[in-house]
Design a protein around this motif. Structure first.
Motif, PDB file in Angstrom:
ATOM      1  N   VAL A 136       0.841  -1.200   0.000  1.00 16.69           N
ATOM      2  CA  VAL A 136       0.000   0.000   0.000  1.00 16.69           C
ATOM      3  C   VAL A 136       0.877   1.252   0.000  1.00 16.69           C
ATOM      4  O   VAL A 136       1.781   1.405   0.833  1.00 16.69           O
ATOM      5  N   ASP A 137       0.579   2.145  -0.915  1.00 13.96           N
ATOM      6  CA  ASP A 137       1.280   3.421  -1.057  1.00 13.96           C
ATOM      7  C   ASP A 137       0.710   4.417  -0.045  1.00 13.96           C
ATOM      8  O   ASP A 137      -0.429   4.857  -0.166  1.00 13.96           O
ATOM      9  N   ALA A 138       1.531   4.778   0.949  1.00 17.26           N
ATOM     10  CA  ALA A 138       1.089   5.735   1.972  1.00 17.26           C
ATOM     11  C   ALA A 138       1.756   7.093   1.824  1.00 17.26           C
ATOM     12  O   ALA A 138       1.822   7.873   2.786  1.00 17.26           O
ATOM     13  N   ASP A 139       2.248   7.406   0.625  1.00 13.39           N
ATOM     14  CA  ASP A 139       2.863   8.706   0.354  1.00 13.39           C
ATOM     15  C   ASP A 139       3.903   9.057   1.426  1.00 13.39           C
ATOM     16  O   ASP A 139       4.763   8.256   1.733  1.00 13.39           O
ATOM     17  N   THR A 140       3.816  10.234   2.002  1.00 15.48           N
ATOM     18  CA  THR A 140       4.783  10.668   3.018  1.00 15.48           C
ATOM     19  C   THR A 140       4.368  10.261   4.435  1.00 15.48           C
ATOM     20  O   THR A 140       5.014  10.649   5.404  1.00 15.48           O
ATOM     21  N   GLY A 141       3.272   9.503   4.545  1.00 13.93           N
ATOM     22  CA  GLY A 141       2.764   9.148   5.869  1.00 13.93           C
ATOM     23  C   GLY A 141       1.784  10.159   6.413  1.00 13.93           C
ATOM     24  O   GLY A 141       1.315  10.033   7.549  1.00 13.93           O
ATOM     25  N   PHE A 142       1.512  11.215   5.608  1.00 14.39           N
ATOM     26  CA  PHE A 142       0.491  12.212   5.939  1.00 14.39           C
ATOM     27  C   PHE A 142       0.866  13.040   7.165  1.00 14.39           C
ATOM     28  O   PHE A 142       0.005  13.427   7.955  1.00 14.39           O
ATOM     29  N   GLY A 143       2.161  13.313   7.320  1.00 13.75           N
ATOM     30  CA  GLY A 143       2.602  14.175   8.411  1.00 13.75           C
ATOM     31  C   GLY A 143       3.955  13.762   8.954  1.00 13.75           C
ATOM     32  O   GLY A 143       4.801  13.239   8.236  1.00 13.75           O
ATOM     33  N   ASN A 144       4.135  13.974  10.265  1.00 18.84           N
ATOM     34  CA  ASN A 144       5.412  13.673  10.904  1.00 18.84           C
ATOM     35  C   ASN A 144       5.448  12.229  11.396  1.00 18.84           C
ATOM     36  O   ASN A 144       4.596  11.412  11.037  1.00 18.84           O
ATOM     37  N   ALA A 145       6.420  11.921  12.254  1.00 18.10           N
ATOM     38  CA  ALA A 145       6.577  10.545  12.728  1.00 18.10           C
ATOM     39  C   ALA A 145       5.348  10.058  13.488  1.00 18.10           C
ATOM     40  O   ALA A 145       4.986   8.875  13.406  1.00 18.10           O
ATOM     41  N   LEU A 146       4.691  10.951  14.232  1.00 20.21           N
ATOM     42  CA  LEU A 146       3.488  10.536  14.953  1.00 20.21           C
ATOM     43  C   LEU A 146       2.348  10.226  13.993  1.00 20.21           C
ATOM     44  O   LEU A 146       1.584   9.276  14.192  1.00 20.21           O
ATOM     45  N   ASN A 147       2.233  11.037  12.928  1.00 16.55           N
ATOM     46  CA  ASN A 147       1.229  10.749  11.901  1.00 16.55           C
ATOM     47  C   ASN A 147       1.530   9.428  11.207  1.00 16.55           C
ATOM     48  O   ASN A 147       0.611   8.663  10.872  1.00 16.55           O
ATOM     49  N   VAL A 148       2.807   9.152  10.983  1.00 14.51           N
ATOM     50  CA  VAL A 148       3.200   7.880  10.372  1.00 14.51           C
ATOM     51  C   VAL A 148       2.758   6.713  11.250  1.00 14.51           C
ATOM     52  O   VAL A 148       2.253   5.698  10.757  1.00 14.51           O
ATOM     53  N   ARG A 149       2.939   6.849  12.549  1.00 16.58           N
ATOM     54  CA  ARG A 149       2.503   5.791  13.464  1.00 16.58           C
ATOM     55  C   ARG A 149       1.002   5.531  13.314  1.00 16.58           C
ATOM     56  O   ARG A 149       0.559   4.383  13.215  1.00 16.58           O
ATOM     57  N   HIS A 150       0.225   6.608  13.260  1.00 19.44           N
ATOM     58  CA  HIS A 150      -1.223   6.483  13.091  1.00 19.44           C
ATOM     59  C   HIS A 150      -1.556   5.860  11.735  1.00 19.44           C
ATOM     60  O   HIS A 150      -2.470   5.026  11.632  1.00 19.44           O
ATOM     61  N   THR A 151      -0.806   6.241  10.697  1.00 22.01           N
ATOM     62  CA  THR A 151      -1.024   5.688   9.362  1.00 22.01           C
ATOM     63  C   THR A 151      -0.802   4.179   9.345  1.00 22.01           C
ATOM     64  O   THR A 151      -1.593   3.425   8.755  1.00 22.01           O
TER      65      THR A 151
END
Length: 286
Positions: free
Chosen positions: A81-96
């Motif tokens: 699955v392509d999640a781009d940049t994770g939609f934010g910072n490291a915390l957003n990546v965790r949520h993603t």
């Protein structure tokens, strides 16, 4: 093996597994029906086909999670699955990661572009610092609920800082916890050959029809040691070409027959969407 374990085994084999992109559940069904071993849920495809917009960060987490869940319900193949940049910072990546893992992802890809990102084969890209990008990969790896979930790290640094800088970034991402590495938009055959020689992790090569990377056959890439050969939007481009052909005939002749050269036959369309199985269930329950 479950689908995550299947994908890990495919990555480890390093035999150039062809991975087409899917942009909705029906395109995923076609990929599975034709015998491919894994598929890629393409952010560009979702953006192009469902919003009618270019791949420039218009897709959000809710969008890709919705399509992941729909595709997971439609096919049994492993899903990247392509999640781009994770939609934010490291915390957003965790949520993603938590969101896409629940939706059915077997591998989640993150890239190191500055947000808003753009297609890896567009001009005008920029990348965040290596340190920030590595922290996002570490956050992704730490967020996994299932240890078999794979994290793919993509770098777009080739176009910004050059090939050697992209190699250094990819190695840093591997040390941060990435399971698969993806160096986007390399431009020469020599660079394609060099990547598997200089990076230890399984690699994905993205072949964009009309893009910047030379098209090399999957057999050759397998011999070089690539794990996956991605055609992220071949199905999309084929679908658009098919729509244009069929609708041009309809416009010009004012009629359209069931011609397999132009349109999928009615019965084949019903087979692909599982109508015989739904008919059997209807008999069971009614």
């Amino acid at each position: 093996m479950n689908t995550k374990q299947q994908l890990r085994a495919l990555a480890a084999a390093r035999r150039g597994v062809l991975v087409p992109g899917a942009f909705n559940a029906l395109s995923a069904r076609v990929v599975e029906d034709l015998g491919f071993e894994a598929l890629y849920i393409t952010g560009a495809g979702v953006t192009n086909m469902h919003f009618g917009m270019p791949d420039q960060a218009f897709m959000g987490l809710a969008d890709i999670a919705e399509y992941t869940a729909r595709i997971r319900d439609a096919v049994r193949l492993p899903l990247i699955v392509d999640a781009d940049t994770g939609f934010g910072n490291a915390l957003n990546v965790r949520h993603t990661v938590r969101t896409l893992e629940r939706a059915g992802a077997d591998c989640i890809q993150f890239e190191d572009q500055v947000s808003p990102k753009r297609c890896g084969h567009f001009a005008g890209k920029d990348v965040i610092s290596t340190e920030e990008a590595a922290s996002k990969i570490k956050a992704a790896a730490d967020a996994r609920q299932d240890a078999d979930l794979l994290i793919m790290a993509r770098t777009d640094a080739c176009a910004v800082h050059g090939f050697e800088a992209a190699l250094e970034r990819a190695q840093t991402f591997a040390e941060a916890g990435a399971d698969i590495l993806f160096v986007e938009a390399v431009t020469t055959a020599e660079e394609i050959k060099a990547l598997p020689q200089r990076l230890d992790k399984p690699l994905l090569m993205n072949l964009v029809i009309g893009g910047r990377t030379p098209i090399v056959g999957a057999e050759e890439l397998g011999r070089l040691g690539y794990g996956f050969v991605l055609y992220a939007n071949a199905a999309l481009q084929g679908a658009v070409a098919g729509m244009q052909r069929a609708l041009t005939v309809l416009r010009d002749t004012r009629s359209l027959q069931e011609d397999p050269a132009l349109v999928t036959p009615f019965a084949e369309r019903q087979r692909l969407v599982g109508k015989p199985e739904w008919d059997a269930l209807e008999k069971l329950y009614v």
